[in-house]
Scaffold this active site. Structure first.
Site, PDB file in Angstrom:
ATOM      1  N   GLN C 347       1.427  -1.616  -0.120  1.00  0.00           N
ATOM      2  CA  GLN C 347      -0.172  -0.014   0.072  1.00  0.00           C
ATOM      3  C   GLN C 347       0.777   0.989   0.077  1.00  0.00           C
ATOM      4  O   GLN C 347       1.759   1.287   0.491  1.00  0.00           O
ATOM      5  CB  GLN C 347      -1.045  -0.007   1.157  1.00  0.00           C
ATOM      6  CG  GLN C 347      -2.454   0.678   1.032  1.00  0.00           C
ATOM      7  CD  GLN C 347      -3.367  -0.065   0.730  1.00  0.00           C
ATOM      8  OE1 GLN C 347      -3.408  -1.046   1.021  1.00  0.00           O
ATOM      9  NE2 GLN C 347      -3.758   0.192  -0.584  1.00  0.00           N
ATOM     10  N   THR C 517       1.225   0.011   7.051  1.00  0.00           N
ATOM     11  CA  THR C 517      -0.215  -0.587   6.925  1.00  0.00           C
ATOM     12  C   THR C 517       0.625  -2.181   6.807  1.00  0.00           C
ATOM     13  O   THR C 517       1.519  -2.558   6.583  1.00  0.00           O
ATOM     14  CB  THR C 517      -0.880  -0.628   5.817  1.00  0.00           C
ATOM     15  OG1 THR C 517       0.030  -1.329   5.081  1.00  0.00           O
ATOM     16  CG2 THR C 517      -1.135   1.284   5.429  1.00  0.00           C
ATOM     17  N   THR C 518      -0.652  -3.206   7.413  1.00  0.00           N
ATOM     18  CA  THR C 518      -0.440  -5.027   7.424  1.00  0.00           C
ATOM     19  C   THR C 518      -1.288  -5.019   6.380  1.00  0.00           C
ATOM     20  O   THR C 518      -1.514  -6.145   5.956  1.00  0.00           O
ATOM     21  CB  THR C 518      -0.690  -5.171   8.988  1.00  0.00           C
ATOM     22  OG1 THR C 518       0.233  -4.305   9.398  1.00  0.00           O
ATOM     23  CG2 THR C 518      -0.378  -6.596   9.087  1.00  0.00           C
ATOM     24  N   HIS C 519      -0.802  -4.187   5.010  1.00  0.00           N
ATOM     25  CA  HIS C 519      -2.350  -4.616   3.543  1.00  0.00           C
ATOM     26  C   HIS C 519      -0.589  -5.116   2.975  1.00  0.00           C
ATOM     27  O   HIS C 519      -0.683  -4.754   1.999  1.00  0.00           O
ATOM     28  CB  HIS C 519      -2.833  -3.572   3.336  1.00  0.00           C
ATOM     29  CG  HIS C 519      -3.418  -2.749   3.759  1.00  0.00           C
ATOM     30  ND1 HIS C 519      -3.780  -1.535   3.816  1.00  0.00           N
ATOM     31  CD2 HIS C 519      -3.711  -2.769   5.321  1.00  0.00           C
ATOM     32  CE1 HIS C 519      -4.707  -1.560   4.489  1.00  0.00           C
ATOM     33  NE2 HIS C 519      -4.783  -1.964   5.909  1.00  0.00           N
ATOM     34  N   ASN C 520       0.013  -6.328   2.628  1.00  0.00           N
ATOM     35  CA  ASN C 520       0.364  -7.039   2.518  1.00  0.00           C
ATOM     36  C   ASN C 520      -0.205  -7.925   1.430  1.00  0.00           C
ATOM     37  O   ASN C 520      -1.025  -8.782   2.138  1.00  0.00           O
ATOM     38  CB  ASN C 520       1.258  -8.221   3.342  1.00  0.00           C
ATOM     39  CG  ASN C 520       2.289  -7.217   4.377  1.00  0.00           C
ATOM     40  OD1 ASN C 520       1.141  -6.926   5.578  1.00  0.00           O
ATOM     41  ND2 ASN C 520       3.475  -6.848   4.667  1.00  0.00           N
TER      42      ASN C 520
END
Lengths: 246, 235, 592
Positions: C347, C517-520
């Site tokens: 992200q 973010t932890t939007h991998n």
């Protein structure tokens, strides 16, 4: 998601903090605002990790990072040295939540921390180096320098200009700074933020929280005295009544 | 496609908004005095009934008669209740006509008055079943995994001493009063408007008779040292 | 010695959001399901109760709910020419651990993607011509359309009790909502949360520059609610401890609140915790999985045979598991061939801080994870990219998520980092700083991918996943463009408040150090054919029809929205295909 703090350095951060000199008594023993019972004097701290000299040196350094000023107390009064001492003696110090397998090699800044030190071994290695370097270059112990020179020394750690053999001085500085901020603002159950000095500075009301009816009252002046996790005991909530045992 | 930056929809808000204060955050002595007059039943303007005859001038309430303690409760909370009694949103045979007969200023001032009264430590009294008390303490501190109810102290503060200004003090309230509130919600009475109050309907529905008795007894048994006054007041 | 257990119908690897949803849907259809979770079991009561849950040091700073890197981490490098080194302490992203996964510690910002996102390559080429997609970007169509997913978005929002205001109801633009959202079949199940000061200031300023602000769809409940599974949720009290914390109030949608109460105790379901799956056993000739092997809490190796294996682990763990199991062809950036590990995306975050006069109070601690307002005027295909030189976009939002002071103490950039001046600045700005998030898309690039690390291993001795990633030029241009807009809105907010505006722009190489973010996303992507993707449109492996993969690892690119809404919708979409079609006649649901 949070806005990224792109300036934060990629070093051994997220840690504990340490060292209050026993001679320093919280400067603000004056009665508390607002009818609250004055905070009980802190129990004497037994240094678990720091030696006495280390405690004095690190405490002095922390007090420069977050100094007392006429308006509010600083890191020592807030118990930050004791906080870091406990952190380093505990699981944080021993490197929990750190991937510690080799091989160790130097990486790019983007790859983050790549040294084998745990927080405890970092402090263990850096503290004598810090003490020795300061004595060698300034002729006295760090804690005995005046504030201007203490700041100068700390800046030389921060920039890496002070070269330690045992560990990078800037790594030590960044870790110390992060730990100091943690100790100043974390819940008092961890030993720092004594009397919620850090929370009172900014007006953070603490973990007893619930504001949904106030969210829509924009610009509300809200200066409730903060209350920490363990405040139930501090406020003496208790059962005073005899019970009938059947 | 919409172009970036079209003509501004002008909602002119220039400069900061004036600060809003929580009621009672900086209590004005005059309002406290006029609140005391209301409590005495001499507030003027057609006031009916005197608060002190049930709640006391010190706001300690009456354990035996189930009159709740008002001392140390937040002014915001007290005013919300009076306003709701006055409007009919909350109904009580005694309180509804009293609140309806008060002017908004009287309701405000008496709320401030009682909020500033220090919490008193009542005489200890026997509380009955120790196992119930234990259950109540557990529900307060960590909730009931078996019934899917969260800990009371999440909102009502450690041992129920309240989190001003929204969440009322439960510590030291008459057990019968607390049980009556929970039972009424469980039986379908609508709690006050506002999300946090709505939660009480859900919670009460999950409590058994014994659970209600347990938390009520527990909170009734909690005492707070007299030295720490004003937990429910913002100063 | 491996213990072999009796066969079950379905084994789920990971019991977060997607594992819980799949378990519920498939046990409802009568299938016997085993859910394997490597962490501990945990429930709202007593595990998430405050005040102990509201411990910033323990949970936000020391990552108390996250996967311990000493157990498993990833290695990282920006480019292939570098040597990847292990992420020794968590930073840029925070993978969850334990029952409920990251569904416990998320914020609750719940979005739908745009219609164009699912057909991005076709759409862009049709609208702008082939040249719009920069050399090196591996943008593709997903194989599913928004219209197909819409009922599942709707259902997931109802399962979560999302609060919001529709902006596009069956094609009709609605006042107060997001006019750029894809058409929805129904209103949100709950109204938005009340809007805090920061959101109100942002809303007025955004409208002033001609944008279209609306309240962010939130999984922090705005009122009591019973979801379609019969699970009861309670209203959020805005305690300001969402992200990195569990919710004590049953008020933030999570597997624990929305699914597990209707799942646990069903005879068809068995949850096994402390079980770390090390590989899917794969019969290469039959192109089928036979089950999974895991290490249990006592360190014993166990083989669980299953008719159907569904990977429900956190995004990049799914890619690693396929690679460790030899399922599918690993992606080779040199040739562009192979698909496992391909199109890893992230992200592209940036932000703007508005430091205002002291009389403006934000009261940042009066927060909730998804409390705030946003605009999508420069997200996805809401605007014309002609001549801009990039594709994609992002939303701009003013969130008030909480004021936890170890991590939240904003100061202007010229403030010293410590000492008296720093302390004064912290005091001065804590309550009067408004932050705007720029939440940008991440386009896949041929050089950004996941594979197995040749050197570093996890605590069980298996190779770590290696992540090779930097932001493509496309995304940097996009982030600058959207940050400019955020800065302009920031200036409108600042002007009457003696404010100053500072942008945190997307600069330098991607770093794993600061939290972003932890939007991998990506790595086991869905698509239209087995050459370009790992999964077909039903999230079924092209190379093993009885292996399905859930989660954000299936995204072919990462649009400028938080992923969870789409993760949930895709899981329900796949669950329906599995339940109504695959289980009756197990076979590839799409012919390659």
């Amino acid at each position: 998601m949070s806005t990224p703090d792109l300036s934060r350095r990629g070093l051994l951060i997220a840690g504990g903090t340490a060292a209050a000199t026993p001679v320093v008594v919280p400067a603000q023993a004056q009665p508390h605002a607002h009818g609250q019972a004055p905070a009980a004097p802190p129990a004497p701290h037994v240094w678990e990790f720091f030696t006495g000299d280390e405690a004095a040196m690190v405490s002095a350094a922390m007090e420069r990072l977050i100094p007392a000023d006429p308006e509010s107390p600083g890191a020592i009064a807030a118990g930050v040295p004791e906080f870091i001492d406990r952190q380093l003696a505990g699981s944080y110090g021993t490197g929990s939540r750190l991937y510690r397998q080799g091989p160790f090699r130097e990486g790019t800044a983007e790859q983050g921390y790549q040294l084998p030190f745990t927080p405890a071994t970092l402090y263990r290695a850096a503290l004598p180096a810090f003490a020795g370097w300061t004595r060698q270059n300034y002729g006295r112990a760090f804690q005995d320098l005046d504030q201007r020179l203490q700041d100068e020394v700390l800046r030389k750690l921060e920039t890496g200009e002070a070269v330690f053999e045992a560990a990078p001085s800037s790594l030590f500085f960044e870790t110390l700074l992060a730990n100091t901020i943690e100790g100043f603002f974390s819940d008092p159950i961890h030993g720092g933020n004594r009397d919620m000095i850090g929370w009172k500075l900014v007006g953070f009301p603490g973990p007893y929280a619930g504001y949904v009816e106030l969210v829509g009252r924009h610009n509300l002046r809200f200066d409730r005295t903060p209350r920490g996790i363990a405040q139930a005991m501090a406020e003496h909530a208790h059962h005073a009544a005899p019970m009938n045992h059947r | 496609m919409r172009a970036a930056f079209g003509i501004a929809v002008a909602i002119a808000v220039v400069g900061g908004v004036a600060a809003e204060e929580l009621l009672g955050a900086r209590p004005d002595p005059q309002r406290i005095a006029s609140g005391r007059a209301v409590a005495a039943g001499s507030g003027g303007q057609g006031q009916q009934g005197a608060c002190f005859s049930c709640h006391g001038f010190d706001g300690a309430g009456q354990q035996a008669a189930l009159f709740p303690a008002l001392a140390g409760q937040s002014a915001e909370y007290l005013l919300l209740q009076l306003d709701r009694y006055a409007s009919g949103a909350r109904r009580n045979e005694v309180m509804s006509p009293i609140a309806a007969a008060m002017t908004p200023e009287q309701r405000r001032d008496v709320s401030i008055y009682y909020a500033t009264q220090p919490v008193r430590v009542p005489e200890p009294q026997p509380l009955g079943d120790v196992m119930l008390l234990q259950r109540g303490g557990m529900l307060s501190a960590s909730g009931g995994a078996d019934i899917g109810v969260q800990a009371c102290q999440n909102c009502h503060g450690p041992a129920g001493i309240g989190i001003a200004p929204i969440y009322p003090r439960l510590a030291g309230q008459p057990a019968g009063y607390l049980a009556a509130r929970l039972t009424a919600w469980r039986d379908g009475e609508a709690p006050a408007e506002g999300a946090s109050h709505q939660a009480m309907a859900q919670i009460a529905k999950r409590l058994s008779d014994d659970d209600i008795k347990a938390v009520s007894l527990y909170f009734a048994s909690v005492r707070q040292a007299a030295a720490s006054t004003g937990t429910g007041v913002l100063r | 010695m491996t213990t072999r257990l009796p066969e079950v119908d379905v084994v789920l690897v990971g019991m977060g959001w997607t594992g819980a949803l799949l378990a519920k849907e498939l046990t409802d259809a009568g299938h016997r399901v085993v859910g394997l979770e490597r962490g501990h079991p945990r429930q709202t009561v007593p595990d998430f109760q405050s005040p102990t849950m509201h411990d910033e040091l323990r949970y936000a700073v020391r990552h108390g709910l996250m996967l311990d890197p000493a157990t498993e981490t990833v290695t990282f490098r920006n480019y292939q020419a570098e040597v990847a080194l292990p992420v020794r302490q968590l930073g840029s992203f925070l993978p969850g651990n334990h029952l409920g996964g990251a569904g416990v510690h998320w914020n609750g910002q719940t979005w739908r993607f745009q219609e164009s996102d699912f057909v991005l390559k076709s759409h862009l080429e049709q609208r702008y011509g082939r040249g719009i997609i920069q050399e090196g970007l591996t943008i593709q169509d997903w194989g599913v359309t928004y219209a197909e997913l819409e009922p599942h978005y709707d259902r997931f929002e109802k399962i979560c009790g999302i609060g919001g205001k529709a902006g596009n109801l069956r094609g009709q633009i609605q006042p107060g909502g997001d006019p750029f959202e894809a058409p929805r079949s129904d209103e949100f199940p709950n109204p938005p949360m009340p809007q805090p000061n920061a959101a109100a200031l942002f809303t007025r300023a955004a409208a002033e520059v001609g944008a279209h602000p609306f309240p962010v769809p939130t999984a922090n409940l705005s009122r009591p609610y019973r979801n379609p599974y019969g699970c009861e949720m309670q209203p959020c009290n805005a305690c300001g401890f969402c992200e990195r914390f569990g919710c004590e109030h049953f008020a933030k949608a999570s597997p624990q609140v929305c699914v597990l109460p209707a799942l646990m105790g069903k005879p068809e379901f068995e949850l096994r915790t402390l079980c770390t799956v090390t590989r899917v056993e794969y019969d290469r000739t039959a192109k089928r999985a036979t089950g999974v092997t895991y290490i249990d809490g006592m360190g014993r190796e166990v083989f669980q045979p299953a008719g159907l294996v569904i990977l429900c682990a956190f995004a990049y763990h799914n890619a690693r598991l396929l690679l460790l199991s030899g399922i599918g062809q690993p992606y080779d950036p040199a040739t562009g061939e192979g698909s496992v590990g391909k199109n890893y995306t992230y992200q592209t975050m940036a932000g703007v801080s508005v430091f205002m006069d002291e009389g403006t109070r934000i009261n940042p601690y009066m927060g909730a994870g998804a409390l705030g307002a946003a605009i999508n005027d420069w997200n996805g295909e809401a605007f014309d990219h002609g001549g801009l030189g990039f594709v994609g976009g992002g939303y701009i939002a003013a969130y008030t998520t909480g004021g936890r002071p170890i991590e939240h103490h904003p100061v202007p950039g010229d403030t010293p980092r410590w000492g008296s001046a720093w302390k004064q600045a912290v005091k001065r700005h804590y309550n009067s700083t408004l932050s705007l998030s720029v939440h940008g898309s991440s386009m896949p690039h041929r050089g950004n991918y996941l594979d197995l690390d040749p050197t570093y291993r996890d605590s069980l001795g298996n190779p770590l996943l290696r992540m090779t990633f930097d932001f493509p030029a496309n995304d940097r241009l996009m982030a600058d463009f959207v940050t400019d807009k955020a800065e302009e809105i920031g200036r409108v907010i600042a002007a009457p408040r003696n404010g100053r505006v500072e942008a945190s722009r997307r600069r330098g190489r991607y770093s794993v150090v600061p939290y972003q973010t932890t939007h991998n996303t990506g790595g086991t992507i869905m698509g239209t054919n087995p050459r370009d993707s790992v999964l077909n449109r039903y999230l079924q492996c092209w190379d093993a029809h009885n292996v399905f993969v859930m989660g954000a690892s299936t995204f072919a690119h990462n649009p400028g929205y938080n992923p969870t809404g789409t993760v949930g919708a895709l899981a329900l979409w796949a669950a329906r295909a599995i339940r109504d079609d695959y289980m009756r006649d197990p076979r590839p649901l799409v012919q390659a």
